[in-house]
Design a protein around this motif. Sequence first.
Motif, PDB file in Angstrom:
ATOM      1  N   ALA A 101       0.831  -1.209   0.000  1.00  0.00           N
ATOM      2  CA  ALA A 101       0.000   0.000   0.000  1.00  0.00           C
ATOM      3  C   ALA A 101       0.868   1.262   0.000  1.00  0.00           C
ATOM      4  N   ILE A 102       1.914   1.264   0.805  1.00  0.00           N
ATOM      5  CA  ILE A 102       2.833   2.407   0.852  1.00  0.00           C
ATOM      6  C   ILE A 102       3.532   2.590  -0.494  1.00  0.00           C
ATOM      7  N   SER A 103       3.894   1.491  -1.131  1.00  0.00           N
ATOM      8  CA  SER A 103       4.656   1.564  -2.385  1.00  0.00           C
ATOM      9  C   SER A 103       3.842   2.120  -3.552  1.00  0.00           C
ATOM     10  N   ILE A 104       2.511   2.011  -3.503  1.00  0.00           N
ATOM     11  CA  ILE A 104       1.693   2.471  -4.638  1.00  0.00           C
ATOM     12  C   ILE A 104       0.884   3.728  -4.339  1.00  0.00           C
ATOM     13  N   CYS A 105       0.915   4.203  -3.085  1.00  0.00           N
ATOM     14  CA  CYS A 105       0.013   5.304  -2.713  1.00  0.00           C
ATOM     15  C   CYS A 105       0.350   6.631  -3.395  1.00  0.00           C
ATOM     16  N   LYS A 106       1.593   6.817  -3.815  1.00  0.00           N
ATOM     17  CA  LYS A 106       1.964   8.089  -4.459  1.00  0.00           C
ATOM     18  C   LYS A 106       1.451   8.170  -5.892  1.00  0.00           C
ATOM     19  N   GLU A 107       1.282   7.020  -6.527  1.00  0.00           N
ATOM     20  CA  GLU A 107       0.882   7.020  -7.934  1.00  0.00           C
ATOM     21  C   GLU A 107      -0.605   6.808  -8.135  1.00  0.00           C
ATOM     22  N   GLU A 108      -1.318   6.458  -7.070  1.00  0.00           N
ATOM     23  CA  GLU A 108      -2.731   6.118  -7.205  1.00  0.00           C
ATOM     24  C   GLU A 108      -3.596   7.011  -6.320  1.00  0.00           C
ATOM     25  N   ARG A 109      -4.640   7.621  -6.876  1.00  0.00           N
ATOM     26  CA  ARG A 109      -5.523   8.508  -6.116  1.00  0.00           C
ATOM     27  C   ARG A 109      -6.906   7.905  -5.902  1.00  0.00           C
ATOM     28  N   ASP A 110      -7.304   6.980  -6.735  1.00  0.00           N
ATOM     29  CA  ASP A 110      -8.620   6.363  -6.632  1.00  0.00           C
ATOM     30  C   ASP A 110      -8.575   5.269  -5.552  1.00  0.00           C
ATOM     31  N   ILE A 111      -9.364   5.445  -4.507  1.00  0.00           N
ATOM     32  CA  ILE A 111      -9.356   4.508  -3.377  1.00  0.00           C
ATOM     33  C   ILE A 111      -9.775   3.107  -3.813  1.00  0.00           C
ATOM     34  N   LEU A 112     -10.741   3.007  -4.726  1.00  0.00           N
ATOM     35  CA  LEU A 112     -11.194   1.687  -5.173  1.00  0.00           C
ATOM     36  C   LEU A 112     -10.102   0.945  -5.937  1.00  0.00           C
ATOM     37  N   VAL A 113      -9.430   1.635  -6.828  1.00  0.00           N
ATOM     38  CA  VAL A 113      -8.334   1.001  -7.567  1.00  0.00           C
ATOM     39  C   VAL A 113      -7.215   0.609  -6.604  1.00  0.00           C
ATOM     40  N   PHE A 114      -6.925   1.511  -5.662  1.00  0.00           N
ATOM     41  CA  PHE A 114      -5.904   1.262  -4.646  1.00  0.00           C
ATOM     42  C   PHE A 114      -6.236   0.001  -3.836  1.00  0.00           C
ATOM     43  N   LEU A 115      -7.467  -0.098  -3.347  1.00  0.00           N
ATOM     44  CA  LEU A 115      -7.873  -1.255  -2.548  1.00  0.00           C
ATOM     45  C   LEU A 115      -7.794  -2.546  -3.350  1.00  0.00           C
ATOM     46  N   LYS A 116      -8.227  -2.495  -4.599  1.00  0.00           N
ATOM     47  CA  LYS A 116      -8.208  -3.690  -5.429  1.00  0.00           C
ATOM     48  C   LYS A 116      -6.779  -4.198  -5.621  1.00  0.00           C
ATOM     49  N   LYS A 117      -5.844  -3.280  -5.837  1.00  0.00           N
ATOM     50  CA  LYS A 117      -4.448  -3.671  -6.010  1.00  0.00           C
ATOM     51  C   LYS A 117      -3.879  -4.272  -4.725  1.00  0.00           C
ATOM     52  N   VAL A 118      -4.221  -3.670  -3.586  1.00  0.00           N
ATOM     53  CA  VAL A 118      -3.738  -4.179  -2.300  1.00  0.00           C
ATOM     54  C   VAL A 118      -4.288  -5.582  -2.036  1.00  0.00           C
ATOM     55  N   ILE A 119      -5.574  -5.786  -2.326  1.00  0.00           N
ATOM     56  CA  ILE A 119      -6.187  -7.105  -2.120  1.00  0.00           C
ATOM     57  C   ILE A 119      -5.535  -8.144  -3.030  1.00  0.00           C
ATOM     58  N   ASN A 120      -5.319  -7.793  -4.277  1.00  0.00           N
ATOM     59  CA  ASN A 120      -4.673  -8.732  -5.209  1.00  0.00           C
ATOM     60  C   ASN A 120      -3.286  -9.129  -4.714  1.00  0.00           C
ATOM     61  N   HIS A 121      -2.535  -8.144  -4.195  1.00  0.00           N
ATOM     62  CA  HIS A 121      -1.202  -8.449  -3.666  1.00  0.00           C
ATOM     63  C   HIS A 121      -1.315  -9.347  -2.428  1.00  0.00           C
ATOM     64  N   GLY A 122      -2.329  -9.067  -1.597  1.00  0.00           N
ATOM     65  CA  GLY A 122      -2.553  -9.894  -0.414  1.00  0.00           C
ATOM     66  C   GLY A 122      -2.874 -11.335  -0.772  1.00  0.00           C
ATOM     67  N   GLU A 123      -3.648 -11.538  -1.843  1.00  0.00           N
ATOM     68  CA  GLU A 123      -3.989 -12.899  -2.273  1.00  0.00           C
ATOM     69  C   GLU A 123      -2.759 -13.641  -2.791  1.00  0.00           C
ATOM     70  N   ILE A 124      -1.884 -12.912  -3.480  1.00  0.00           N
ATOM     71  CA  ILE A 124      -0.631 -13.531  -3.951  1.00  0.00           C
ATOM     72  C   ILE A 124       0.198 -13.994  -2.750  1.00  0.00           C
ATOM     73  N   THR A 125       0.276 -13.132  -1.736  1.00  0.00           N
ATOM     74  CA  THR A 125       1.010 -13.476  -0.511  1.00  0.00           C
ATOM     75  C   THR A 125       0.369 -14.663   0.191  1.00  0.00           C
ATOM     76  N   LEU A 126      -0.962 -14.656   0.282  1.00  0.00           N
ATOM     77  CA  LEU A 126      -1.690 -15.751   0.926  1.00  0.00           C
ATOM     78  C   LEU A 126      -1.378 -17.085   0.256  1.00  0.00           C
ATOM     79  N   ASN A 127      -1.329 -17.097  -1.057  1.00  0.00           N
ATOM     80  CA  ASN A 127      -1.061 -18.337  -1.786  1.00  0.00           C
ATOM     81  C   ASN A 127       0.369 -18.829  -1.601  1.00  0.00           C
TER      82      ASN A 127
END
Length: 548
Positions: free
Chosen positions: A144-170
Amino acid sequence: MKIEILDGAMLKKALAGAAKFLEDNKEEVNSLNVFPVPDGDTGTNMSLTVNSAIKQGLNLDEDSVSKIALATSHGSLMGARGNSGVILSQLFRGFANGLNGKDTADVRTLAEAFKQAADTAYKAVMKPTEGTILTVARECGEYAISICKEERDILVFLKKVINHGEITLNKTPEMLPVLKQAGVVDAGGKGLIYVLTGAYNALAGIDKIEVKTPEKKKVEQKEYIHHEHIDTDDIKYGYCTEFIINTKYEDIDLFRNELSLQGDSLLVVGGEGLIKVHVHTNNPGVVLEKALSIGELTDIKIDNMRYQHEEILLKSELSKSNNVENKDFEKEYSFVAISIGEGIDEVFKGLNVDYLVSGGQTMNPSTEDILKAIDNTSGKNVFILPNNSNIILTAEQTKELSSRNIIVIPSKTIPQGIAALLAFDESKSVDENTESMKESIAYVKTGQVTYSVRDTEFNNTKIYKDDIIGIAEGDIIANGKEINEVAIKLLDNMVDEDTSLITILYGSDLTEELAEDLENYLSSAYNDIDIELIFGGQPIYYYIFSVE
């Protein structure tokens, strides 16, 4: 749809969505239990914790994200159940700290709150283990910290964070061999992904979530009540037991008739997937086991009505004094133990435990439950015996919430809790007793016999659904089709040349005759070892063994 600023109303909607989505998927999280035993409760614990959290947050008549997050954090702390619930409460706590002083939040603020959430949770765990919910939270926060400077849309931001979390979970099975062996991902991490996904779905309008504005509470005038003394021996059924069953079972009348044999004040209502049960009984373990046979349980609540009445009388008498707040403690030490099963309760009472909290596998008590128990004791120093590895963190939470001197003895099993109490010496200091009680735990080996809820493979041994399995010190030691046969195999692996005593606690689903058959066999096989047979009354586990 684009969201650049999150206000209080949106945060409430996100929290409600998180709770609903986790509740809808909690059984999948429960099923990720490493052991195939019928006590997978990670999803249930996390769901109950989140529901406690949002109850505080949604009922707050405030618009700032800071105050809503703070109220949610407090609710999660009081309602935290099990290790996963406690860690989740710490994530809420760190998230609230990250939003401190903010009326609204943008992507950068949310990213910092996610990072602080993970940092707070890591600090709360003495020995963090990678491959767990902590890893998923940390990776989400750092990403989340790594992408927050380039992303302003909260929905897009959340979706990217969740996708990264799922990769980590797997990847968690690669970090924890025990997950890989069981063929599952980390249950707590999966629950966290459901929390984040539910929040995203609510904000994106995928799930229609309505949050009602809380009504102003009316201030009611206090009513003073005189409590008449009742002989508690006249209370025929001592435990008020309530719960909800999630089930496809349809013959409610038959189930009601079965429960009618266990007590009175019976209420069994529902249908279309839910059955609400209320009953006064002397054996809540039997009632819960019958309910488990037809579905999954939620909202379990067990109160000892005899204790309750005595406590009401005590408080009524204390309130007559003008200096209740300044009253000295009545004694130096008090004990609170987590217990399940009528016979086990009696053992703890015989060891001078002041207050018993009903709980164990499948029904971990909350922080608030344990705090209430502490408040109902009169000792200056209160020893807590969790008697379950999944309750230790919850017990630890009470230290910062109580004005008493709380000492948590990290007992992971009922036998360890009993051993710790036997090691207590009232003539010794708090520190001396703490040390000796902790040391006593190391000299007790615990075995458990239950059944498998799914096909699996453990330590290169194929285990099938409904097999009887014997567990000791975190390993499945024996399996088979007959209860006593597996029990004997298990004990053969636990007993060594130093063993002098085997204590058998047999459960609510076992006949006394079968337990006595085992006792007789062991007495013959180990004629130089003392064998003690006790009715424990615990659900789920046919036997609990203490080997000393």
